[in-house]
Design an enzyme around this catalytic site. Structure first.
Site, PDB file in Angstrom:
ATOM      1  N   THR A  37      80.001 133.745  38.041  1.00  0.00           N
ATOM      2  CA  THR A  37      78.767 134.465  37.689  1.00  0.00           C
ATOM      3  C   THR A  37      77.725 134.416  38.810  1.00  0.00           C
ATOM      4  O   THR A  37      77.541 133.388  39.445  1.00  0.00           O
ATOM      5  CB  THR A  37      78.166 133.811  36.428  1.00  0.00           C
ATOM      6  OG1 THR A  37      79.166 133.803  35.425  1.00  0.00           O
ATOM      7  CG2 THR A  37      76.958 134.575  35.942  1.00  0.00           C
ATOM      8  N   GLY A  84      78.676 125.445  35.941  1.00  0.00           N
ATOM      9  CA  GLY A  84      78.476 124.058  35.519  1.00  0.00           C
ATOM     10  C   GLY A  84      78.977 123.091  36.566  1.00  0.00           C
ATOM     11  O   GLY A  84      79.869 123.423  37.365  1.00  0.00           O
ATOM     12  N   GLU A 121      81.559 133.402  28.200  1.00  0.00           N
ATOM     13  CA  GLU A 121      82.934 133.903  28.033  1.00  0.00           C
ATOM     14  C   GLU A 121      82.944 135.334  27.480  1.00  0.00           C
ATOM     15  O   GLU A 121      83.763 135.670  26.621  1.00  0.00           O
ATOM     16  CB  GLU A 121      83.764 132.978  27.140  1.00  0.00           C
ATOM     17  CG  GLU A 121      83.926 131.561  27.637  1.00  0.00           C
ATOM     18  CD  GLU A 121      84.581 131.455  29.005  1.00  0.00           C
ATOM     19  OE1 GLU A 121      85.199 132.430  29.464  1.00  0.00           O
ATOM     20  OE2 GLU A 121      84.440 130.393  29.628  1.00  0.00           O
TER      21      GLU A 121
END
Lengths: 674, 674
Positions: free
Chosen positions: B154, B193, B437
């Protein structure tokens, strides 16, 4: 070190700052406004002079560094509290300097970001519930901040149902004192603002006992902390209730009383008094108490519910013309996400609701003012209607606006989930409005009780208050719309809403009577109808909101394009309600399936029309960047630059001990073997 | 000091602790269970042996103080991160000690409360996208934690639409390196993350350029921090993106690359390779990539979506039999709030949904397993159906369960709003599942595209996958129900759901064709139908969920009362869906208004029936108190004691500098004049 090849130029931000210059994708949206943004702002403010004053106050507040909210999203609960206290103390100084008053527009500009809001409630309750002597003693002390007040009503085990409160106040004729106690853990005061760490005094609501007889709930002024050193008074245990979803700047507290003695004079005694010999005297009408609750419920709508929704719409709509994602057609540039029908369908109904509820708030305020004038004349006739409308609308508006803010948040995807978007804190704050000042389901049932009562009276030919006279005129016709354009006629859709409200009220009244006639206890019967009673109350409020919006549009000046765009929003508000709740309109055949398809077609058409003015419509809310405090919603639309700039200031970008303590040993224990 | 009279006994908690002894109001609910809780738990776990293993692991984790979540609600973002890293490192040790594997049930027990979850995604992506040589090199390094991996897909300006990613990787034949760049601010990697503070390596997705030609998005292994001292590598800027609604324990990061060189071997090359001379070679089928996304979407349903809803139901339902408020009948004790119809109507449908989605998750898992076996045989026929079902259900379940958790939170009133209830963090966490997702609206439109395609094929007599064969058999009948009991027949309501799904799909397909035939460009036409396409996709999933629940109930053992209570829940799930969406069923007259009244009656009757087993039904989820981490939801129901005990531990009950700095001067400046 199996690293990269290593020949890289030095890293840093390789782009110059563009903050302040408006993103062309946002600028282009403003060039095609169909109406005057400035005139719409003035309409919302209630006049150009009001706009001028509001802007001057906002400017005075925002240019003062003590009131800065710059690092708010990075602060702990303790830091938020300390900052709120600092601001509250500074505000006193500022108000004195600027000549502001507590009831002026200045307070509003701070948007609840200061401590001691409950100090105001403490003062208001003394003014309303205290005798002249009590007012003369306590109000000057409070005004000069010789004490800090709070308001201790809610208990750990009791909220909306006040009669159930368990704290006791026993009158002792020998000492002329009340002795206050928390007899059980569920009787601890819990949630009162400013009480956890700040307050020196509070108004405690307790069951009054005299000579062993219980006289019900009464208010008592109790000192809880020393004015000298702030230590807890004898018999008092108090503290902060800990972390919450929001309101971290407020020290919501708990309070436990063990044989706390207060003088007889500390029972607020405008309406009830205990004489030295223990005689209990009730004086005057307590109906005014209902009026106070009504006032509070209506007054919270504007600042605590509409403002957050308007802010959320501003942020989400500006972001949606800057954010581009996927292609509408192959070969084209990626499309602004607001050009997708699904995105319009999320955001534009929220925008329409913000306007609809702004106008219903005007309506409620005006009703309240009329009610107040009547009450001054000792005429309490308007109270039941006012109570029902304020209860119903408090519930409907907080619920609708909370859902609306959540939709705005989700419509911004991942970035909406970052605190830096401003949306999470708007959501977690507005959510509380569904709970405080009366839980919404209970309020809707109170409104429904009024509806059922009026429906029965109307059916029996008795007079009913103005907002419910329509219940008497049940019409059994069909919706006359012939094509989709007919559904842009306020008469058509207002009538449909009215029909549904009547049907839901009458059918539930009928079910209730059937149950009672079949032998069910009337309280059980009521409980078995509550799901449907809630639906009826909502339908009633929705009908009034639509009708009021249509009437407001009717009265607007035709110039400057404002009436035209407001008409579109009114249509959208009405048709979105039908589209989202088709069953209610189809149920008895008032609206036919073919007509419902017309509603859908008109509704979807309207989205594309209003989309063109979406940015000017949120610009008209006239929030400054500092007020929005959002990396996504700023006036210049430089979303990505601002997110990056703000993220760099996060405390999580300071060196963490986790590396030396955990990561280094993990990586190095095995690194030698590489 | 104008204080209280001052003769009070010393304050403290005057009640003995009752923690651990079950509140009689909760105990009585367990005595009347109509089924065996233990057997239902085993059914949910997939067998008694699975229950035993799960409990043993939970016990091992929860008895280890390093994994304690005791002070979680009081921690800052930095503290949460450090604690997550500590737990992750400790978990490695623990797993080694206990002989646990990464794919065993142990990982699940930690419920995502550890760092390095993206390290697993890093490894999975290398396993799936890397060549054998790359797997042989990197997987052992990762397994032994000689590096910490992340997954950088992303970007600040790009989410779900992968083709739009802007990071570039240019191949330089001279040096045999890829040169990676972040050409614009919107191209910064954002959200990955473990990347903000921990990771040493990451898989970067970038547009591949060779000899000036763009070959689209490819994955590259890039080192971002030194393995020696954790400093950023040359050309790399990275950090933490700051505060979020939840996931504070995760260091979601940003990454900016400036001329970062990596060796040719670092492009993951199972499917595509760049040869030394710059020749681009594509090998094998990439269809497996779709399968990976499908797997991820289905695998998140259980842990990240159903578990939070089950926890929220447990907390809210236990609290609702302990909390008493108002009286159902005058003179009685205050009633348990779960005895109010409105409270039942909030909570019990969420409970039914939790069971419905648990069973649909089993169905999806089984479908996935079958799909996997086919793919091993190079048969990709099931992929489109799997993709559509996983997309549609990911969206429908995350949306439904997020709304459900919010309802549970609000149903607990003020105490639900306290972080100590556990509900706010469940809500803020599950909310993210609607976004990550694959954004839900986009996923629903992907499912709708499949539906429309299959509907057209079925209409033309062509074969379609099993889950959509019903689209071919459009029936124009009417619902045959004659009385309210008929609506407790699964055939009746399943057929109604099927009818609605077919109608919404066929009418939208028709609108789409009409628009195209009237000359609208097909992409514009699609956009103009998207609101209705989303409705069709939801109806399809809802139908399958109802049908699957009914079929599951059919197969359950008739003993131990489990089939009977599951049948009630299945009925409630189905009827709640109709009751909340009556328009869809009334629209074309398939269900008549009189039948809709029967649905309402049966639905409201069911609430009272299931209410009796509400506590046993949540007890069967078998969460320990430590797992729930809720002052409202503990097994013993000692809600008020626990709230009080936990609040006292809050850091906000330490002495604040605000008193000396602000409050004391405020109070004392004027105190002298009293």
């Amino acid at each position: 070190d199996r690293g990269n090849t290593g020949r890289a130029t030095s890293a840093c931000e390789p782009w110059g700052s563009v903050l302040g210059s408006v993103n062309p994708d946002l600028a282009s949206e403003r060039q095609t406004a169909s109406f005057s943004v400035e005139k719409l702002t003035a309409l919302l403010d209630g006049g150009t002079e009001q706009t001028r004053i509001r802007r001057a106050v906002v400017e005075a507040i925002e240019s003062d560094p003590v009131f800065s909210r710059e690092n708010q999203y990075f602060q702990t609960q303790n830091e938020r509290y300390e900052s709120a206290v600092r601001k509250a103390v500074h505000l006193q100084k500022k108000m004195h300097e600027m000549g502001w008053t507590e009831n002026g527009p200045e307070y509003k500009a701070l948007a609840g970001d200061v401590a001691f809001l409950l100090h105001r409630v403490f003062m208001r309750s003394i003014s309303v519930l205290g005798s002249d002597k009590q007012i003369a003693k306590w109000i000057p002390l409070a005004t000069q901040h010789k004490l800090i007040g709070s308001y201790a009503q809610t208990e750990l085990g009791h909220g909306t149902y006040l009669q159930g409160l368990e704290t006791t106040a026993v009158f002792d004729t020998a000492t002329q004192e009340f002795i206050l106690n928390t007899p059980k853990i569920s009787a601890m005061k819990w949630w009162p603002g400013d009480m956890g760490r700040s307050a020196t005094h509070t108004v405690v609501f307790a069951q009054l006992y005299v000579h062993g007889k219980c006289y019900g709930i009464h208010p008592f002024i109790v000192q809880i902390r020393s004015l000298q050193d702030h230590s807890l008074c004898p018999g008092v245990t108090a503290g902060d209730i800990g972390p919450k979803m929001n309101f971290e700047h407020i020290d919501n507290g708990y309070l436990l009383l063990k044989n706390v003695h207060i003088p007889r004079e500390n029972m607020l005694s405008k309406f009830c008094e205990v004489r030295p010999d223990g005689t209990y005297v009730r004086q005057g009408s307590q109906k005014i108490n209902y009026f106070t609750m009504t006032t509070v419920r209506i007054s919270l709508i504007s600042d605590e519910v509409l403002t957050p929704l308007m802010k959320a719409c501003t942020i989400a709509i500006r972001y949606s013309v800057v954010r581009r994602q996927s292609k509408l057609k192959p070969g084209e540039q990626e499309a602004k996400i607001l050009d997708y029908q699904t995105q319009q369908e999320k955001l534009l109904p929220q925008l329409a609701a913000a306007y609809a509820f702004h106008f219903i708030n005007d309506y409620l305020q005006e009703l309240l003012n009329r009610g107040y004038i009547e009450i001054q004349k000792k005429n309490f006739d308007m109270l039941p209607e006012l109570h029902a409308l304020s209860s119903g609308f408090k519930a409907v508006i907080t619920q609708h606006c909370t859902a609306g803010v959540e939709i705005c948040l989700r419509a911004c995807g991942g970035h909406g989930y970052s605190l830096l978007s401003g949306l999470p804190s708007l959501y977690t704050k507005i959510l509380a409005s569904c709970i405080y000042e009366g839980e919404n389901t209970i309020l809707l049932l109170q409104a429904a009780r009024f509806l059922i009562k009026c429906f029965m009276a109307a059916s029996a030919g008795q007079p009913v208050p103005p907002s419910v006279t329509y219940l008497a005129a049940v019409k059994h016709g069909k919706c006359p719309a012939k094509n989709k354009l007919d559904f842009l006629s306020p008469d058509i859709y207002t009538e449909a809403y009215q029909h549904v409200a009547v049907r839901l009220t009458s059918s539930t009244a009928e079910k209730l009577q059937d149950l009672i006639q079949s032998g069910v206890n009337k309280h059980d019967a009521w409980n078995q109808c509550t799901v449907q009673l809630v639906q009826a109350a909502k339908a009633h409020c929705h009908y009034i909101a639509v009708k009021n919006f249509a009437e407001t549009v009717e009265k607007l000046e035709t110039k400057a394009g404002i009436q035209k765009i407001m008409k579109h929003l009114c249509d959208l508000f009405a048709l979105h309600g039908i589209f989202s709740n088709t069953g209610a309109f189809l149920h008895d055949g008032y609206t036919s399936p073919a007509q419902m398809d017309m509603v859908t077609a008109s509704y979807l058409d309207l989205l594309a029309v209003i989309r063109k003015d979406a940015v000017p419509l949120v610009d008209a809310f006239d929030f400054t960047d500092k007020t929005l405090n959002s990396a996504l919603g700023s006036y210049d639309g430089q979303v990505y630059q601002r997110l990056y700039q703000w993220a760099q200031k996060s405390p999580t970008n300071q060196m963490s001990p986790a590396y030396e303590t955990y990561l280094k040993p993990l990586l190095h224990n095995t690194l030698s073997k590489l």
